[in-house]
Every structure is written in structure tokens, then in C-alpha cells.
Design an enzyme around this catalytic site. Structure first.
Site, mmCIF file in Angstrom:
data_model
loop_
_atom_site.group_PDB
_atom_site.id
_atom_site.type_symbol
_atom_site.label_atom_id
_atom_site.label_comp_id
_atom_site.label_asym_id
_atom_site.label_seq_id
_atom_site.Cartn_x
_atom_site.Cartn_y
_atom_site.Cartn_z
ATOM 1 C CB CYS A 69 -0.918 -0.007 1.222
ATOM 2 S SG CYS A 69 -1.962 1.466 1.310
ATOM 3 C CB CYS A 80 -5.922 2.191 4.307
ATOM 4 S SG CYS A 80 -4.223 2.652 3.934
ATOM 5 N NE ARG A 109 -9.848 -4.703 -1.341
ATOM 6 C CZ ARG A 109 -10.323 -3.495 -1.025
ATOM 7 N NH1 ARG A 109 -9.804 -2.841 0.015
ATOM 8 N NH2 ARG A 109 -11.322 -2.971 -1.690
ATOM 9 C CG ASP A 141 -8.792 -9.204 -1.626
ATOM 10 O OD1 ASP A 141 -7.776 -9.181 -2.348
ATOM 11 O OD2 ASP A 141 -8.745 -9.308 -0.389
ATOM 12 N NE ARG A 143 -5.396 -8.438 -0.744
ATOM 13 C CZ ARG A 143 -5.506 -8.083 0.523
ATOM 14 N NH1 ARG A 143 -4.438 -7.765 1.207
ATOM 15 N NH2 ARG A 143 -6.694 -8.039 1.093
#
Ligand SMILES: Nc1nc2c(ncn2[C@@H]2O[C@H](COP(=O)(O)OP(=O)(O)OP(=O)(O)O)[C@@H](O)[C@H]2O)c(=O)[nH]1
Ligand SMILES: [Zn+2]
Length: 213
Positions: A69, A80, A109, A141, A143
Site C-alpha cells: 500500500c 486505510c 488488493r 479483492d 490478491r
């Protein structure tokens, strides 16, 4: 803090999915870590692991699997909880004198930095973090944690005490070769800018956090 801990060198060779490149010392505010660099040929991405102490002795390792991030980890964003979580994880590892952080380059993500800026723009206009991804045509998401296996195997790590609040991450890790011996919560203080984001993580992504209105 165990700055005198000897460096841990890789125990096994890397696999084709992930190439081990090199290791070096990384002194930080909290401890002198060993940093291990990996290259993922399929994506061209560079991934990093930090270790402290003897992580290859078979005992469960206090660990953080952290997704990139840039805004939170490096630019101090309050949108966040990533930056404070990263800091808390490194501090907890330093306090134990042993542990590992895998820093996976799965920004936003998995949608990438430029799309995360687009998603933040939509959130500025009222969308929540999941709606913003969906309006851009992405799943909530994207990931993939499968790279953890070759990284952990390379480091000789067999079992994790995983610092996370994310049940999907825990479920994804259950499908890998490494054992999750314990779930360790990683709760940070909220601020006015990440309050809605964290509530959405609870309501739509199932994160194990207390709601705050
Ligand atoms: N697409 C998108 N990505 C975000 C947003 N905010 C943070 N991220 C990314 O989300 C990832 C972190 O996800 P989280 O769910 O907060 O954390 P987690 O690591 O899965 O869960 P924890 O282990 O509990 O921290 C990083 O890749 C961030 O770049 C957002 O609003 N939109
Ligand atoms: Zn973040």
C-alpha cells in the site's frame, strides 16, 4: 530487540515461480532485520521478506503477510490502516526478537496503484471501497497468496503465528503448504479518515474488527 541476532541465510533453493535474488541487512527503527529479495518472472514483480532471528528452527514464526500500500506504507495516508499495521507488525517481531514479514507487491488488493487512485476518486464521491472496485470492473479483492509458499520454503519457515484481521487471508493461507498455528489480531487505532473504510471491511469483507460508528 535483538540487533545481535546472526543473519539467517536461505535454507532451500527458489522455485521457478519465484526466483530468489539476494539478501542483505536492513537496520530499522525497531531491529536489524535480514532482507531477502525475490523476483516473480510471470509478472516482473519484486517481492521482499524481512526476517529476524532463527526462523528456520521449526518453531512457529510470528509473521505478517503484508500487501503493498504505497499510500499507507510510504506516504503516511490516513485513508486505510496499512501503515500503522506495518509498523505494529515490525515492532511486535522486534519485541519477540524473532519473526518474518512478507511484503507482497499486490498494491490496491491487486488492482495496482493507478486503479487504486481511480478507486479512491470514486470513494471521494461516495462509493465504499468494495463498490469502487466493482465500478471499475474488478472484484473486491484480487490478491493471490500462493507466492507465500516458495518464499516461506526458501526461508525454512514451516509454521506461522499470523498477524491479521482478515478471515479471507487466513482461509487462503489454509490452502497453502505452510501451517497456520495461531491467528494474532493486529488492531490499530482508527482515525476520522479510515473509519468508514474499516467499517466496510467489517461489513463487506468480514474483517475481525469492532465496528465504530
Ligand atoms: N482497491 C483498494 N485497495 C485498497 C484500498 N485501501 C487499501 N487498499 C489495499 O488493500 C491492501 C490491504 O488490505 P487490507 O484488507 O487492509 O489488509 P489485509 O492485509 O488484507 O488484512 P489485515 O491482515 O487484517 O491487515 C493493500 O494492498 C492496500 O493497497 C481501497 O480503498 N481500494
Ligand atoms: Zn492501505
Amino acid at each position: 530487540m535483538s540487533s545481535n541476532t546472526p543473519p539467517v541465510e536461505p535454507a532451500t533453493p527458489a522455485t521457478a515461480a519465484l526466483e530468489y535474488v539476494d539478501s542483505c541487512n536492513l537496520p530499522t527503527t525497531w531491529a536489524n532485520f535480514r532482507m531477502h529479495a525475490f523476483f516473480e518472472p510471470a509478472t516482473g514483480k519484486e517481492h521482499i521478506a524481512l526476517t529476524l532471528g532463527d526462523v528456520a528452527n521449526g518453531q512457529p514464526v510470528l509473521a505478517r503477510i503484508h500487501s503493498e500500500c504505497l499510500t499507507g506504507d510510504a506516504l503516511f495516508s490516513q485513508r486505510c490502516d496499512c501503515g500503522p499495521q506495518l509498523e505494529m507488525a515490525l515492532r511486535k517481531i522486534a519485541e519477540e526478537g524473532r519473526g518474518a514479514l512478507l511484503y507482497l507487491r499486490q498494491e490496491g488488493r491487486g488492482i495496482g496503484l493507478l486503479n487504486k487512485v481511480r478507486a479512491y476518486h470514486l470513494q471521494d464521491d461516495g462509493a465504499d471501497t468494495v463498490e469502487a472496485n466493482q465500478r471499475l470492473g474488478f472484484a473486491a479483492d484480487l490478491r493471490d497468496y500462493s507466492l507465500c509458499d516458495p518464499m516461506l520454503r526458501h526461508l525454512g519457515i514451516q509454521s506461522l503465528r499470523l498477524m491479521t484481521n482478515n478471515p479471507r487471508k487466513l482461509a487462503a493461507m489454509e490452502g497453502l503448504k505452510v501451517t497456520i498455528s495461531e491467528h494474532v489480531p493486529l488492531i490499530i487505532q482508527r482515525n476520522p479518515y479510515n473509519n468508514r473504510y474499516l467499517n466496510t471491511k467489517i461489513s463487506k469483507l468480514g474483517h475481525m474488527l469492532s465496528p465504530e460508528l
